[in-house]
Scaffold this motif. Sequence first.
Motif, PDB file in Angstrom:
ATOM      1  N   LEU A  56      44.462  64.908  62.338  1.00  0.00           N
ATOM      2  CA  LEU A  56      44.374  63.934  61.256  1.00  0.00           C
ATOM      3  C   LEU A  56      43.027  63.998  60.570  1.00  0.00           C
ATOM      4  O   LEU A  56      42.008  64.320  61.193  1.00  0.00           O
ATOM      5  CB  LEU A  56      44.581  62.516  61.810  1.00  0.00           C
ATOM      6  CG  LEU A  56      45.904  62.227  62.510  1.00  0.00           C
ATOM      7  CD1 LEU A  56      45.821  60.897  63.255  1.00  0.00           C
ATOM      8  CD2 LEU A  56      47.046  62.211  61.508  1.00  0.00           C
ATOM      9  N   LEU A  57      43.026  63.683  59.297  1.00  0.00           N
ATOM     10  CA  LEU A  57      41.773  63.537  58.558  1.00  0.00           C
ATOM     11  C   LEU A  57      41.884  62.270  57.731  1.00  0.00           C
ATOM     12  O   LEU A  57      42.720  62.176  56.834  1.00  0.00           O
ATOM     13  CB  LEU A  57      41.549  64.764  57.657  1.00  0.00           C
ATOM     14  CG  LEU A  57      40.342  64.757  56.717  1.00  0.00           C
ATOM     15  CD1 LEU A  57      39.053  64.469  57.469  1.00  0.00           C
ATOM     16  CD2 LEU A  57      40.219  66.090  55.992  1.00  0.00           C
ATOM     17  N   LYS A 120      45.397  65.139  74.614  1.00  0.00           N
ATOM     18  CA  LYS A 120      44.158  64.357  74.526  1.00  0.00           C
ATOM     19  C   LYS A 120      43.798  64.153  73.067  1.00  0.00           C
ATOM     20  O   LYS A 120      44.296  64.858  72.194  1.00  0.00           O
ATOM     21  CB  LYS A 120      43.034  65.126  75.185  1.00  0.00           C
ATOM     22  CG  LYS A 120      43.241  65.434  76.633  1.00  0.00           C
ATOM     23  CD  LYS A 120      41.940  66.045  77.073  1.00  0.00           C
ATOM     24  CE  LYS A 120      42.017  66.625  78.441  1.00  0.00           C
ATOM     25  NZ  LYS A 120      40.665  67.046  78.849  1.00  0.00           N
ATOM     26  N   LEU A 121      42.921  63.217  72.847  1.00  0.00           N
ATOM     27  CA  LEU A 121      42.540  62.903  71.467  1.00  0.00           C
ATOM     28  C   LEU A 121      41.021  62.976  71.318  1.00  0.00           C
ATOM     29  O   LEU A 121      40.288  62.360  72.093  1.00  0.00           O
ATOM     30  CB  LEU A 121      43.039  61.497  71.118  1.00  0.00           C
ATOM     31  CG  LEU A 121      42.756  60.997  69.700  1.00  0.00           C
ATOM     32  CD1 LEU A 121      43.515  61.816  68.664  1.00  0.00           C
ATOM     33  CD2 LEU A 121      43.148  59.522  69.578  1.00  0.00           C
ATOM     34  N   VAL A 122      40.568  63.762  70.340  1.00  0.00           N
ATOM     35  CA  VAL A 122      39.142  63.799  70.015  1.00  0.00           C
ATOM     36  C   VAL A 122      38.948  63.105  68.674  1.00  0.00           C
ATOM     37  O   VAL A 122      39.518  63.529  67.666  1.00  0.00           O
ATOM     38  CB  VAL A 122      38.612  65.246  69.917  1.00  0.00           C
ATOM     39  CG1 VAL A 122      37.135  65.246  69.535  1.00  0.00           C
ATOM     40  CG2 VAL A 122      38.815  65.981  71.234  1.00  0.00           C
ATOM     41  N   ILE A 123      38.183  62.016  68.688  1.00  0.00           N
ATOM     42  CA  ILE A 123      37.917  61.291  67.450  1.00  0.00           C
ATOM     43  C   ILE A 123      36.517  61.667  66.967  1.00  0.00           C
ATOM     44  O   ILE A 123      35.531  61.412  67.653  1.00  0.00           O
ATOM     45  CB  ILE A 123      38.003  59.767  67.673  1.00  0.00           C
ATOM     46  CG1 ILE A 123      39.389  59.390  68.217  1.00  0.00           C
ATOM     47  CG2 ILE A 123      37.708  59.021  66.380  1.00  0.00           C
ATOM     48  CD1 ILE A 123      39.491  57.927  68.656  1.00  0.00           C
ATOM     49  N   LEU A 124      36.462  62.286  65.802  1.00  0.00           N
ATOM     50  CA  LEU A 124      35.164  62.649  65.225  1.00  0.00           C
ATOM     51  C   LEU A 124      34.875  61.704  64.078  1.00  0.00           C
ATOM     52  O   LEU A 124      35.222  61.981  62.920  1.00  0.00           O
ATOM     53  CB  LEU A 124      35.205  64.090  64.728  1.00  0.00           C
ATOM     54  CG  LEU A 124      35.244  65.139  65.822  1.00  0.00           C
ATOM     55  CD1 LEU A 124      35.680  66.477  65.269  1.00  0.00           C
ATOM     56  CD2 LEU A 124      33.863  65.253  66.456  1.00  0.00           C
ATOM     57  N   PHE A 145      42.930  74.891  71.102  1.00  0.00           N
ATOM     58  CA  PHE A 145      43.410  73.844  72.012  1.00  0.00           C
ATOM     59  C   PHE A 145      44.483  72.944  71.414  1.00  0.00           C
ATOM     60  O   PHE A 145      44.748  71.864  71.931  1.00  0.00           O
ATOM     61  CB  PHE A 145      42.221  73.020  72.528  1.00  0.00           C
ATOM     62  CG  PHE A 145      41.252  73.848  73.302  1.00  0.00           C
ATOM     63  CD1 PHE A 145      41.537  74.222  74.605  1.00  0.00           C
ATOM     64  CD2 PHE A 145      40.074  74.292  72.725  1.00  0.00           C
ATOM     65  CE1 PHE A 145      40.654  75.019  75.316  1.00  0.00           C
ATOM     66  CE2 PHE A 145      39.183  75.081  73.432  1.00  0.00           C
ATOM     67  CZ  PHE A 145      39.474  75.449  74.730  1.00  0.00           C
ATOM     68  N   THR A 146      45.106  73.406  70.331  1.00  0.00           N
ATOM     69  CA  THR A 146      46.128  72.598  69.668  1.00  0.00           C
ATOM     70  C   THR A 146      47.235  72.162  70.620  1.00  0.00           C
ATOM     71  O   THR A 146      47.822  71.094  70.474  1.00  0.00           O
ATOM     72  CB  THR A 146      46.721  73.360  68.468  1.00  0.00           C
ATOM     73  OG1 THR A 146      45.722  73.426  67.462  1.00  0.00           O
ATOM     74  CG2 THR A 146      47.928  72.647  67.897  1.00  0.00           C
ATOM     75  N   GLU A 147      47.488  72.984  71.625  1.00  0.00           N
ATOM     76  CA  GLU A 147      48.564  72.655  72.535  1.00  0.00           C
ATOM     77  C   GLU A 147      48.346  71.343  73.293  1.00  0.00           C
ATOM     78  O   GLU A 147      49.274  70.571  73.476  1.00  0.00           O
ATOM     79  CB  GLU A 147      48.748  73.795  73.528  1.00  0.00           C
ATOM     80  CG  GLU A 147      50.185  73.909  74.002  1.00  0.00           C
ATOM     81  CD  GLU A 147      50.357  75.165  74.830  1.00  0.00           C
ATOM     82  OE1 GLU A 147      50.713  75.023  76.005  1.00  0.00           O
ATOM     83  OE2 GLU A 147      50.097  76.264  74.288  1.00  0.00           O
ATOM     84  N   ASN A 148      47.128  71.096  73.703  1.00  0.00           N
ATOM     85  CA  ASN A 148      46.914  69.882  74.491  1.00  0.00           C
ATOM     86  C   ASN A 148      45.899  68.895  73.897  1.00  0.00           C
ATOM     87  O   ASN A 148      45.564  67.904  74.535  1.00  0.00           O
ATOM     88  CB  ASN A 148      46.510  70.235  75.926  1.00  0.00           C
ATOM     89  CG  ASN A 148      45.122  70.838  75.964  1.00  0.00           C
ATOM     90  OD1 ASN A 148      44.691  71.426  74.976  1.00  0.00           O
ATOM     91  ND2 ASN A 148      44.427  70.669  77.062  1.00  0.00           N
ATOM     92  N   THR A 149      45.398  69.173  72.691  1.00  0.00           N
ATOM     93  CA  THR A 149      44.411  68.264  72.112  1.00  0.00           C
ATOM     94  C   THR A 149      44.683  68.022  70.631  1.00  0.00           C
ATOM     95  O   THR A 149      45.024  68.948  69.911  1.00  0.00           O
ATOM     96  CB  THR A 149      42.984  68.853  72.251  1.00  0.00           C
ATOM     97  OG1 THR A 149      42.779  69.245  73.599  1.00  0.00           O
ATOM     98  CG2 THR A 149      41.928  67.832  71.869  1.00  0.00           C
ATOM     99  N   ARG A 150      44.563  66.766  70.210  1.00  0.00           N
ATOM    100  CA  ARG A 150      44.629  66.448  68.780  1.00  0.00           C
ATOM    101  C   ARG A 150      43.260  65.974  68.317  1.00  0.00           C
ATOM    102  O   ARG A 150      42.559  65.274  69.055  1.00  0.00           O
ATOM    103  CB  ARG A 150      45.644  65.339  68.517  1.00  0.00           C
ATOM    104  CG  ARG A 150      47.072  65.751  68.701  1.00  0.00           C
ATOM    105  CD  ARG A 150      47.500  66.803  67.683  1.00  0.00           C
ATOM    106  NE  ARG A 150      48.834  67.276  67.990  1.00  0.00           N
ATOM    107  CZ  ARG A 150      49.097  68.223  68.892  1.00  0.00           C
ATOM    108  NH1 ARG A 150      48.103  68.801  69.565  1.00  0.00           N
ATOM    109  NH2 ARG A 150      50.332  68.591  69.123  1.00  0.00           N
TER     110      ARG A 150
END
Length: 342
Positions: A56-57, A120-124, A145-150
Motif C-alpha cells: 500500500l501507498l 507480516k506488515l511493515v509500516i513505513l 519478501f512479497t510472499e510473507n510480508t506486506r
Amino acid sequence: SKIPAYMASTDKAPAQARNLPWVEKYRPQTLDDLISHKDILSTIQRFISEDKLPHLLFYGPPGTGKTSTILACARQLYKEKEFNSMVLELNASDDRGIGVVRGPILSFASTRTIFKKGFKLVILDEADAMTQDAQNALRRVIEKFTENTRFCMICNYLSKIIPALQSRCTRFRFGPLSPDQMIPRLEYVIQQESIDITPDGMKAIVTLSSGDMRRSLNILQSTSMAYGKVTEETVYTCTGHPLRSDIANILDWSLNKEFTAAYNQILQLKTLKGLALHDILTEIHLLIHRGIRCLEHLFFGLINGMSPLRHRLASGTNEKIQLSSMVAAFQGVRDLVVSEAS
Ligand SMILES: Nc1ncnc2c1ncn2[C@@H]1O[C@H](COP(=O)(O)OP(=O)(O)OP(=O)(O)O)[C@@H](O)[C@H]1O
Ligand SMILES: [Mg+2]
C-alpha cells in the motif's frame, strides 16, 4: 517512541488516557471509527477479507487519517499478542538511510513467522523522508519478501517516492476532510469532554484547521484548556490568529491616522498579540472577499497594492519594511478615494 496503538484505547488505560493529547485519545481504533475516505476503507476491507492485501501507498496532507488507517488495519489483522512479532512500524524518528533497509527491515522481513498463516506488515510512516538510496534498496526487499510480508508506505508528497516503489504499491490518496466530515467528530469529542463551545467557536476551529483533523482537535483542546469556553475570540487568541476586531482596528488606524501613529499602533498590537503580518494580510484578503459593500471601491485598490507585498513577504523580507509599505499602500488608496470623492 512507539507506543503500541492499542495502549491508547481509553478502556485499557483510563488514568493514562486523561493525560493523553486528544489526537491520541480519540485516534480511531477500528476502520469503522474513521471518518471520510469511505471508498478507500471499503476497498481495503475487501482486500483484507479476500486475503489479497497488496503493498500500500497512502499519501495526502497531514491529519487526514493515513497513520490511523494502517494502524486500524493492523489491529484488525493481528491479535494483540502477535502484534509485536508481526508488525514493524518505522516513522520519521527512526533512521531513514539505507542502513534501516539492510538492517531492521531486512531482518524483520526475512525472519520466518511462527504463525503459519498470513503475512507480516511493515509500516513505513513518513516515507518521504527516506533517502533515494534507501528507496532503491527497498525495491528489492519488497520483491524478495512479497510472499510473507506486506509493505505500507505513508507520505505527504507522492513525488518524493521513486516511481519504481510507487509502481509496486496500490496507491490511495487521503484528501483534506470537509467541514461536514469534521464537525460530527468534533461534536463527539466536545460531548465526551463536556466542552462549552459556541457555534462561532466551532466555525472558527473548522476554518482554521482547513481539513486537518489533528489540527482541529489540537485547537479544540488547547483553547478549552487555556480559556474554558471555546468561542471565536478564544480560538483566534489561542492560535495567535488576528481577531476580527484586531483587523478592524488595523484598518481603522491605517485609514484614519497619520503614518507614524498608524505604523506604531499596528506594530504594538502585532507585538502584544504575537500576530504575523502574513495572517493579518490573509484576514484582510478574506474580509475583502467577504465583500463589505460600502468599502468595495477602497478595497479593490488594496488588493492590487497588497499582492506584491505578500509576495515579497513570502520571500523573506524584513517585516518592518513590509509593514511600512503596507501602511503606505493603504494611505495611498485612501488619498485616491478621498480625492475622487471630493
Ligand atoms: N479520517 C479520520 N477520522 C477520524 N479521526 C481522524 C481522521 N484523520 C485524522 N484524525 C484525527 O487526527 C489524528 C491524526 O491522524 P493521523 O495520524 O492518522 O494523520 P496522518 O494522515 O497520518 O497525518 P500525517 O501526514 O501528519 O502523519 C488522529 O489521531 C485522529 O484523532
Ligand atoms: Mg501520519
